[in-house]
Scaffold this motif. Sequence first.
Motif, PDB file in Angstrom:
ATOM      1  N   PRO A   7       0.832  -1.199   0.000  1.00 45.36           N
ATOM      2  CA  PRO A   7       0.000   0.000   0.000  1.00 45.36           C
ATOM      3  C   PRO A   7       0.871   1.255   0.000  1.00 45.36           C
ATOM      4  CG  PRO A   7       0.058  -0.942   2.203  1.00 45.36           C
ATOM      5  CD  PRO A   7       0.839  -1.872   1.303  1.00 45.36           C
ATOM      6  N   VAL A   8       0.506   2.197  -0.867  1.00 42.28           N
ATOM      7  CA  VAL A   8       1.263   3.452  -0.969  1.00 42.28           C
ATOM      8  C   VAL A   8       0.268   4.600  -1.047  1.00 42.28           C
ATOM      9  CG1 VAL A   8       2.867   4.797  -2.394  1.00 42.28           C
ATOM     10  CG2 VAL A   8       3.157   2.319  -2.199  1.00 42.28           C
ATOM     11  N   GLU A   9       0.481   5.612  -0.228  1.00 39.83           N
ATOM     12  CA  GLU A   9      -0.306   6.848  -0.306  1.00 39.83           C
ATOM     13  C   GLU A   9       0.313   7.680  -1.420  1.00 39.83           C
ATOM     14  OE1 GLU A   9      -3.174   9.717   0.536  1.00 39.83           O
ATOM     15  OE2 GLU A   9      -3.024   7.746   1.454  1.00 39.83           O
ATOM     16  N   THR A  49      -5.121  11.815  -5.110  1.00 44.53           N
ATOM     17  CA  THR A  49      -4.464  11.520  -3.846  1.00 44.53           C
ATOM     18  C   THR A  49      -5.281  10.441  -3.153  1.00 44.53           C
ATOM     19  OG1 THR A  49      -3.572  13.749  -3.673  1.00 44.53           O
ATOM     20  CG2 THR A  49      -3.722  12.470  -1.631  1.00 44.53           C
ATOM     21  N   THR A  50      -4.661   9.280  -2.979  1.00 40.96           N
ATOM     22  CA  THR A  50      -5.358   8.128  -2.409  1.00 40.96           C
ATOM     23  C   THR A  50      -4.340   7.054  -2.045  1.00 40.96           C
ATOM     24  OG1 THR A  50      -7.204   6.593  -2.763  1.00 40.96           O
ATOM     25  CG2 THR A  50      -5.739   6.963  -4.641  1.00 40.96           C
ATOM     26  N   THR A  51      -4.797   5.975  -1.460  1.00 40.41           N
ATOM     27  CA  THR A  51      -3.935   4.818  -1.217  1.00 40.41           C
ATOM     28  C   THR A  51      -4.153   3.816  -2.332  1.00 40.41           C
ATOM     29  OG1 THR A  51      -4.023   5.125   1.178  1.00 40.41           O
ATOM     30  CG2 THR A  51      -3.368   2.946   0.378  1.00 40.41           C
ATOM     31  N   TRP A  53      -2.588   0.046  -4.130  1.00 37.31           N
ATOM     32  CA  TRP A  53      -1.841  -1.181  -3.823  1.00 37.31           C
ATOM     33  C   TRP A  53      -0.952  -1.508  -5.020  1.00 37.31           C
ATOM     34  CZ3 TRP A  53      -2.109  -3.534   0.922  1.00 37.31           C
ATOM     35  CH2 TRP A  53      -3.056  -3.014   1.787  1.00 37.31           C
TER      36      TRP A  53
END
Length: 79
Positions: A7-9, A49-51, A53
């Motif tokens: 997971p990456v913001e 801008t979100t998380t 995968w």
Amino acid sequence: MNTEPIPVEVRAGETYWWCRCGKSAQQPFCDGAHKGSDFSPLKYTAAATTTLWFCACKRTATAPLCDGSHNRPAAPSPG
């Protein structure tokens, strides 16, 4: 190698370079470890801008994002 998605913001409009070779110590992103190989990183620009995968198994059909391929058996190697 970890094969679970990471997971990456991400931030809208920012560019990320996804590692395709699997050798990067900065997974899921490129750190230049592919130098001297036929691999090159994949450019990804975040739309929002979100998380997200990011794929770590490198078998996704939706690179650089995970499509669940890590849950399926790997194809046998030819030979």
